[in-house]
Design an enzyme around this catalytic site. Structure first.
Site, PDB file in Angstrom:
ATOM      1  N   ASP A  45      32.317   5.477 -81.813  1.00  0.00           N
ATOM      2  CA  ASP A  45      31.499   6.535 -81.201  1.00  0.00           C
ATOM      3  C   ASP A  45      32.318   7.817 -81.039  1.00  0.00           C
ATOM      4  OD1 ASP A  45      33.101   5.717 -79.117  1.00  0.00           O
ATOM      5  OD2 ASP A  45      31.464   5.314 -77.718  1.00  0.00           O
ATOM      6  N   SER A  46      33.572   7.799 -81.508  1.00  0.00           N
ATOM      7  CA  SER A  46      34.354   9.043 -81.614  1.00  0.00           C
ATOM      8  C   SER A  46      33.654  10.008 -82.567  1.00  0.00           C
ATOM      9  CB  SER A  46      35.777   8.748 -82.090  1.00  0.00           C
ATOM     10  OG  SER A  46      35.755   7.905 -83.233  1.00  0.00           O
ATOM     11  N   GLU A 116      33.046  -1.379 -74.676  1.00  0.00           N
ATOM     12  CA  GLU A 116      34.132  -1.025 -73.761  1.00  0.00           C
ATOM     13  C   GLU A 116      33.982  -1.752 -72.434  1.00  0.00           C
ATOM     14  OE1 GLU A 116      34.561   3.233 -73.374  1.00  0.00           O
ATOM     15  OE2 GLU A 116      34.630   3.513 -75.554  1.00  0.00           O
ATOM     16  N   GLU A 183      43.648   0.854 -75.635  1.00  0.00           N
ATOM     17  CA  GLU A 183      43.800   2.297 -75.866  1.00  0.00           C
ATOM     18  C   GLU A 183      44.623   2.963 -74.771  1.00  0.00           C
ATOM     19  OE1 GLU A 183      40.245   4.448 -76.908  1.00  0.00           O
ATOM     20  OE2 GLU A 183      41.260   6.387 -76.742  1.00  0.00           O
TER      21      GLU A 183
HETATM   22  O1  KIV Z   1      35.372   5.435 -81.050  1.00  0.00           O
HETATM   23  C1  KIV Z   1      36.472   5.188 -81.554  1.00  0.00           C
HETATM   24  O2  KIV Z   1      36.866   5.769 -82.583  1.00  0.00           O
HETATM   25  C2  KIV Z   1      37.310   4.183 -80.901  1.00  0.00           C
HETATM   26  C3  KIV Z   1      38.713   4.058 -81.382  1.00  0.00           C
HETATM   27  C4  KIV Z   1      39.493   5.210 -80.893  1.00  0.00           C
HETATM   28  C5  KIV Z   1      39.316   2.771 -80.999  1.00  0.00           C
HETATM   29  O3  KIV Z   1      36.864   3.520 -80.020  1.00  0.00           O
END
Ligand code: KIV
Length: 275
Positions: A45-46, A116, A183
């Site tokens: 979700d980044s 998460e 993380e």
């Molecule tokens: O959303 C993402 O890209 C992540 C990674 C940073 C682990 O959760």
């Protein structure tokens, strides 16, 4: 849809073996570049920041994850593809999480989902994994909780926070997560968690001792340059080359150096006499 050769079970069995290579990807062209080299591709979700220019991951929708997840799954032929469950789509109850995960898996064809949270999510992880949904857990810094955490500070530096994160790791491992992302967490703690739990740990700003590593691909290739986290090593400066290419194109168009003879098509036209 072809079955990917690297399954969540294969990833789980890699505990203590050669480091597991993980990267994010959100599009088909990038996936084709990542897939031959990575064991696991995360449709993270980044994408909130890397694709949509949002300030955090909180505004990501299920529709976004499905659209990008589908593109990545179609383009990958080898790596295990995992899709993030977006904020608000799973925290309410194990049943809500199952409905979201089942819909994302059915619509994208991904092999697993990531969510998460530690101890608080253990019941949900157990519910999902015992009903056919492989789950990658995510502990330490959990960016979807940025508003509750008050920012993106390193986690696990104090003794009490370290104890909580260790308990989170044990809870998600016992609940059946096939791997655990850690993380932005103090290095000795990430190392200790890796020693303690059975599923492989995947570090990002964590420890070289983790069973694997993940980075956001856009950070790693220097395409997303708005900030440079300490835990990112830049392997390329793609934004600079892209910008230089765009500037050259613009200059060529303005000076009629583009298109050249080789970019246009031969043909004949009948001259019409002037009336
Ligand atoms: O959303 C993402 O890209 C992540 C990674 C940073 C682990 O959760």
């Amino acid at each position: 849809m072809p079955t990917k050769t690297i399954t969540p079970t294969v990833i789980k069995a890699r505990k203590g073996g050669p480091p597991i290579v993980c990267l994010t990807s959100y599009t088909a062209p990038m996936t084709k570049l990542v897939d031959p080299h990575a064991d696991l591709i995360l449709v993270g979700d980044s994408l909130a920041m890397t694709i949509y220019g949002m300030a955090s991951t909180v505004g990501v929708t299920q529709e976004m994850m499905i659209a990008h997840g589908r593109a990545v799954v179609h383009a990958a032929s080898r790596a295990c593809v995992v899709v993030d469950l977006p904020f608000g789509s799973y925290e309410e109850s194990p049943m809500q999480a199952f409905r979201t995960a089942a819909s994302i898996m059915a619509e994208t064809g991904c092999a697993a989902v990531k969510l998460e949270g530690g101890t608080v999510m253990a019941e949900t992880i157990h519910f999902l994994t015992s009903r056919g949904v492989p789950v990658m857990a995510h502990i330490g810094l959990t960016p979807q909780s940025v508003n509750a955490l008050g920012g993106y500070a390193v986690r696990g530096r104090s003794e009490s926070e370290a104890a909580m994160i260790m308990a989170d790791a044990e809870a998600v491992a016992d609940a059946g997560a096939f791997s655990v992302v850690i993380e932005k967490t103090a290095e000795p703690l990430a190392r200790a968690v890796t020693d303690r739990i059975i599923p492989p740990t995947i570090g990002i700003g964590a420890s070289v001792a983790c069973d694997g590593q993940i980075l956001v691909v856009d950070d790693m290739i220097g395409f997303f340059t708005e900030f440079h986290p300490k835990f990112v090593r830049r392997y390329a400066e793609v934004a600079q080359s892209v910008e230089a290419a765009i500037a050259s194109y613009a200059a060529d168009v303005r000076t009629r150096r583009f298109p050249a003879q080789e970019h246009v098509f031969a043909g004949t036209i009948r001259e019409r006499p002037l009336a």
